[in-house]
Write a protein that holds these residues in place. Sequence first.
Motif, short mmCIF file in Angstrom:
data_model
loop_
_atom_site.label_atom_id
_atom_site.label_comp_id
_atom_site.label_asym_id
_atom_site.label_seq_id
_atom_site.Cartn_x
_atom_site.Cartn_y
_atom_site.Cartn_z
N SER A 52 1.00 -1.23 -0.10
CA SER A 52 -0.26 0.10 0.53
C SER A 52 1.46 1.70 -0.19
CB SER A 52 -0.83 -0.27 1.64
OG SER A 52 0.03 0.22 2.86
N GLY A 53 0.33 2.39 -0.76
CA GLY A 53 0.94 3.43 -0.76
C GLY A 53 1.70 4.16 0.64
N ASN A 54 0.85 3.87 1.86
CA ASN A 54 1.61 4.35 3.58
C ASN A 54 3.38 3.34 3.65
OD1 ASN A 54 -0.07 6.29 5.61
ND2 ASN A 54 -1.49 5.31 4.00
N ILE A 55 2.90 2.62 3.34
CA ILE A 55 4.16 1.19 3.43
C ILE A 55 5.08 2.08 2.47
CG2 ILE A 55 5.04 -0.89 2.82
CD1 ILE A 55 3.19 -0.58 5.39
N ILE A 56 4.95 1.87 1.40
CA ILE A 56 6.19 2.44 0.75
C ILE A 56 6.29 4.12 0.81
CG2 ILE A 56 6.61 3.83 -1.29
CD1 ILE A 56 3.99 1.82 -2.54
N LYS A 57 5.80 4.98 1.81
CA LYS A 57 5.80 6.04 1.71
C LYS A 57 7.35 5.77 3.68
CE LYS A 57 2.75 8.44 4.85
NZ LYS A 57 1.29 8.95 4.75
N ASN A 58 6.68 4.81 3.98
CA ASN A 58 6.70 4.97 5.34
C ASN A 58 8.42 4.22 5.63
OD1 ASN A 58 5.60 6.82 7.43
ND2 ASN A 58 4.41 4.71 7.56
N VAL A 59 9.16 3.53 4.22
CA VAL A 59 10.41 2.34 3.68
C VAL A 59 11.17 3.63 2.92
CG1 VAL A 59 11.16 0.63 2.65
CG2 VAL A 59 8.28 1.04 3.57
N LEU A 117 3.64 -0.40 -6.24
CA LEU A 117 1.79 -0.22 -5.20
C LEU A 117 0.41 -0.87 -6.11
CD1 LEU A 117 1.35 2.39 -3.73
CD2 LEU A 117 0.63 3.94 -5.60
N VAL A 118 -0.16 -0.71 -4.56
CA VAL A 118 -1.11 -1.59 -4.95
C VAL A 118 -1.95 -0.51 -4.54
CG1 VAL A 118 -2.66 -3.33 -4.02
CG2 VAL A 118 -0.75 -3.44 -4.42
N GLU A 119 -3.39 -0.44 -4.87
CA GLU A 119 -4.23 0.56 -4.83
C GLU A 119 -5.22 -0.13 -3.95
OE1 GLU A 119 -4.78 3.41 -7.60
OE2 GLU A 119 -2.68 4.21 -7.99
N GLY A 351 -3.51 18.59 15.84
CA GLY A 351 -3.83 17.18 15.39
C GLY A 351 -4.16 17.53 13.92
N GLY A 352 -2.84 18.43 12.81
CA GLY A 352 -3.09 18.85 11.82
C GLY A 352 -1.95 18.00 11.64
N MET A 353 -0.80 18.07 12.54
CA MET A 353 0.07 18.01 11.59
C MET A 353 0.28 16.65 10.74
SD MET A 353 4.09 16.54 14.03
CE MET A 353 4.44 17.82 14.77
N VAL A 354 1.06 16.49 9.08
CA VAL A 354 0.90 15.52 8.57
C VAL A 354 1.79 14.64 8.43
CG1 VAL A 354 0.22 17.04 7.16
CG2 VAL A 354 2.36 16.93 7.03
N CYS A 355 2.14 13.34 8.30
CA CYS A 355 3.24 12.25 7.97
C CYS A 355 3.27 12.09 6.83
CB CYS A 355 2.72 11.05 8.47
SG CYS A 355 2.82 10.17 8.55
N ASP A 356 4.48 12.74 6.49
CA ASP A 356 5.09 12.24 5.18
C ASP A 356 6.59 11.52 5.47
OD1 ASP A 356 6.93 14.25 6.40
OD2 ASP A 356 6.95 15.17 5.35
N VAL A 417 -2.84 10.32 -0.22
CA VAL A 417 -2.44 10.65 -2.03
C VAL A 417 -1.70 11.35 -1.79
CG1 VAL A 417 -3.42 10.18 -3.58
CG2 VAL A 417 -4.41 8.96 -1.57
N GLU A 418 -2.13 12.41 -1.92
CA GLU A 418 -1.30 13.98 -2.59
C GLU A 418 0.27 13.26 -2.20
OE1 GLU A 418 -0.85 16.11 -5.53
OE2 GLU A 418 -2.15 15.03 -5.28
N ILE A 419 0.68 13.37 -0.44
CA ILE A 419 1.70 13.21 0.20
C ILE A 419 2.69 11.72 -0.81
CG2 ILE A 419 2.96 12.36 2.03
CD1 ILE A 419 0.83 13.64 3.97
N LEU A 420 1.60 10.46 -0.78
CA LEU A 420 2.20 9.40 -1.82
C LEU A 420 3.33 10.25 -2.94
CD1 LEU A 420 3.97 6.84 -1.32
CD2 LEU A 420 1.09 6.26 -2.54
N ASN A 421 2.16 10.55 -3.88
CA ASN A 421 2.30 10.88 -4.86
C ASN A 421 3.34 12.41 -5.27
OD1 ASN A 421 0.23 9.74 -6.48
ND2 ASN A 421 -0.98 11.32 -6.43
N ILE A 422 3.17 13.24 -4.38
CA ILE A 422 5.02 14.46 -4.84
C ILE A 422 6.20 13.24 -4.25
CG2 ILE A 422 5.93 16.61 -3.33
CD1 ILE A 422 2.57 17.60 -2.39
#
Length: 426
Positions: A52-59, A117-119, A351-356, A417-422
Amino acid sequence: MEEALYQNHLAILKKELTVALGCTEPIAIAFVAAKARRVLETEPVSCVVRCSGNIIKNVMGVTVPNSGGQRGIDVAATLGIVGGDPDLELAVLEPVTQAHIDQVKVLLDQGFCRCELVEGVENLYIQVLLTDAQGNTAQVEAREYHSNITQIVKNGRTLQSNGGNRASVQSDGGEKSLLTVKNILEFADCVRMEDVKEVIDRQISYNTAISREGLSGHYGVEAGQVLMSHGGQDDLRIRARAAAAAGSDARMSGCPLPVVINSGSGNQGITITLPVVEYAKHHHVSEEGLRRALVAANLLSVHQKKYIGSLSAYCGAVSAACSAAAGIAYMLGEPFEVICDTITNTIATIGGMVCDGAKSSCATKIATAVDCALNALELAREKHVFQPGEGLVKQDVETTIRSVGRMGCVGMRSTDVEILNIMLEH
């Protein structure tokens, strides 16, 4: 407290506070890959990792522990296959040697591993497919949380499948929907020390050790060390921030020391632990008092994260730091209202701090979140709290937690989704 509720909360605590070596996303990939290698029973010649995108983002941005400083999904998977022990779960890479690292480099140069990537799947989704020279295959899948194997298939035959449904995830680890701030604090009041001493003391020991390593070694941007050099010897709040940040400094840079996680995250486990430990030392709190405070802090973080999910665009340092400050308030004997107001003030502010993704800046985000949470506690002590109707604040702490959780889970999906795209742009 009713015995059934007591046992439920105890089960959640023990399930959540497990040991992990390195950032949990690459480690989860290594675990699933090691499991697939065991199922295959022969030497694979190719590996496909689908995430998933979040796994890719965090690796993408973290060093895989025991890898010789390498990064990437392919590194994590191949290292798990070559040298991992799936019986160790999130400590899967402990047995890795230099010979394994050298072998991984050769395999990667040969194009052994492909990543996809799996969507349209859960935020936490990993599938590893191995094939040997004779065409035999083994496929292993994990969903929902990092060590939750949901499907095992060998040569097209399903050996295990539970569909990854949430009920199966919770069957061994308690029912999180039963958690409330009130009954978490009641549990912390009445929990028998023999039931939690081992798991809490391990959390203190492991997470303190990696914090000390971060304060003495050269990791990341050395956020913890820089904080300590600017008044940490004399300022308790700076020490609390620095201790938590330093643990993340080391962990995100591949330090092989194990940590005790919370909500599937070592950074969150570190953030919950170290500020409470620092305040306990400063105020000469007893060992039992510290343990009870960490019981409260850990469960309060799980309570917040149950609405958000293990991975999202919502930075988990926020719920962890918030819970640490609430745990400190509990430890220092503050009334229920102050603890609730500390939670409200924290999540209404940051509460709005993002995880990139997982990377070295997690340390500075942790320092920021802890600072905000400790300020929220000071406001609460002075009977200042944000009021219903101000932003996401609702009529009580439970509905406020739920509303912020909804924002983090549902409202930030497109942000995720946009964070991952960037991040994937070159």
